[in-house]
Design an enzyme around this catalytic site. Structure first.
Site, PDB file in Angstrom:
ATOM      1  N   PHE A 169     -28.183 -84.999   2.672  1.00  0.00           N
ATOM      2  CA  PHE A 169     -28.005 -83.747   3.250  1.00  0.00           C
ATOM      3  C   PHE A 169     -27.748 -82.642   2.181  1.00  0.00           C
ATOM      4  O   PHE A 169     -27.747 -81.494   2.425  1.00  0.00           O
ATOM      5  CB  PHE A 169     -27.081 -83.659   4.407  1.00  0.00           C
ATOM      6  CG  PHE A 169     -25.627 -84.099   4.047  1.00  0.00           C
ATOM      7  CD1 PHE A 169     -24.691 -83.220   3.306  1.00  0.00           C
ATOM      8  CD2 PHE A 169     -25.145 -85.492   4.338  1.00  0.00           C
ATOM      9  CE1 PHE A 169     -23.482 -83.636   2.855  1.00  0.00           C
ATOM     10  CE2 PHE A 169     -23.838 -86.068   3.949  1.00  0.00           C
ATOM     11  CZ  PHE A 169     -23.019 -85.008   3.446  1.00  0.00           C
ATOM     12  N   ASP A 170     -27.239 -82.906   1.048  1.00  0.00           N
ATOM     13  CA  ASP A 170     -26.889 -82.086   0.081  1.00  0.00           C
ATOM     14  C   ASP A 170     -26.829 -82.688  -1.232  1.00  0.00           C
ATOM     15  O   ASP A 170     -26.427 -83.816  -1.492  1.00  0.00           O
ATOM     16  CB  ASP A 170     -25.481 -81.408   0.359  1.00  0.00           C
ATOM     17  CG  ASP A 170     -25.326 -80.117  -0.484  1.00  0.00           C
ATOM     18  OD1 ASP A 170     -26.426 -79.506  -0.949  1.00  0.00           O
ATOM     19  OD2 ASP A 170     -24.178 -79.626  -0.558  1.00  0.00           O
TER      20      ASP A 170
ATOM     21  N   TYR B   5     -16.455 -83.230   8.804  1.00  0.00           N
ATOM     22  CA  TYR B   5     -16.661 -82.071   9.563  1.00  0.00           C
ATOM     23  C   TYR B   5     -16.377 -82.399  10.724  1.00  0.00           C
ATOM     24  O   TYR B   5     -16.697 -81.603  11.838  1.00  0.00           O
ATOM     25  CB  TYR B   5     -18.270 -81.852   9.255  1.00  0.00           C
ATOM     26  CG  TYR B   5     -18.387 -81.177   7.862  1.00  0.00           C
ATOM     27  CD1 TYR B   5     -18.171 -79.919   7.646  1.00  0.00           C
ATOM     28  CD2 TYR B   5     -19.061 -82.008   6.916  1.00  0.00           C
ATOM     29  CE1 TYR B   5     -18.610 -79.508   6.415  1.00  0.00           C
ATOM     30  CE2 TYR B   5     -19.439 -81.571   5.482  1.00  0.00           C
ATOM     31  CZ  TYR B   5     -19.157 -80.249   5.401  1.00  0.00           C
ATOM     32  OH  TYR B   5     -19.272 -79.755   4.165  1.00  0.00           O
TER      33      TYR B   5
END
Length: 271
Positions: A29-30, A74
């Site tokens: 994702f990153d 998160y």
């Protein structure tokens, strides 16, 4: 080594890292690595709690993988659209550098440079470069300002690492190190020579000429810089000649092709 390189960052300390983040199913994702742009942050500020717990366990230069549960990431809300709520995250993190007080950086950097010099004289070039890199890392997040002792350490470490990579024909690396020395001392003739030489060897001729001319502004009578300028001038003339010859051949080929088409048309008319 006489210097402890295993120091770990503490809360409130600024660090620079490379990272890649994935979900537990392996989907990425990153990644700062993919962007080619390291990430800087302060431990305990502006990042997920899992990072502020994980990174302080790392030593300089260490690469580690951490699995961070959602409560330290998160949470239940996630970070849409890439991170769903309740997701555990897997991070590969490399600790590249951390902020060090100037006085401490000088105290640690001085024996590191001496280690590098000793290894260099013994022709243990990789070992020497490792020590010079450690000096550069010490100061990479610390402003040397007008502290002469710090400036001298950074210049020497960069120039010596540049010399090693130049010997090994690793010219892109030499460009990086020589540029590092010139950021601290723009007049440094050794860094100017190594940078311009590496630009010449990577065929970046206009940049090489610009760099050697900048060096000659401060060191007009330097024999090495003047000799290098002649080599760069010669290379530029040769490159221009080669370009003009290539262009001439291309036009001749196009003209021949047009003539062939014209002749074919004439033959068709006769038929």
């Amino acid at each position: 080594s006489s210097v402890d390189r295993g120091e770990k960052p503490k809360e409130g300390q600024k660090v620079r890292v490379h990272y890649t983040g994935r979900l537990t199913d392996g989907s990425k994702f990153d990644s700062s690595v993919d962007r080619g742009d390291p990430f800087e942050f302060t431990i305990g500020q502006g990042v997920i709690e899992g990072w502020s717990r994980a990174v302080p366990t790392m030593e300089m230069g260490e690469k580690s993988q951490f699995t961070i549960e959602s409560s330290l990431g998160y949470g239940d809300h996630g970070s849409p659209p890439k991170i769903p709520g309740g997701a555990s995250l897997v991070f590969d993190i490399e600790l590249l550098a951390m902020e060090v007080p100037l006085k401490e950086a000088i105290e640690k950097g001085t024996p590191l440079k001496e280690e590098g010099n000793k290894a260099f004289k013994a022709k243990e070039l990789e070992k020497a470069k490792e020590s010079y890199d450690a000096v550069i890392n010490l100061f990479s997040m610390t402003e040397v300002d007008e502290e002469e002792e710090a400036k001298a350490l950074v210049i020497a470490a960069n120039n010596n690492a540049a010399t090693i990579t130049f010997k090994n024909k690793q010219y892109e690396e030499t460009i990086k190190y020589a540029t590092g020395a010139l950021k601290v001392e723009p007049k440094n003739h050794k860094a100017s020579y190594l940078l311009a030489s590496s630009l010449l060897n990577t065929k970046q001729l206009e940049k090489a000429l610009e760099r050697v001319n900048e060096g000659l502004v401060f060191h007009g009578d330097n024999a090495m810089l003047n000799g290098l300028k002649k080599r760069i001038d010669t290379a530029i003339v040769a490159a221009e000649k080669a370009y003009q010859l290539k262009k001439k051949r291309m036009y001749a080929k196009m003209a021949n092709a047009n003539l062939t088409v014209q002749n074919d048309n004439e033959e068709e008319k006769k038929d």
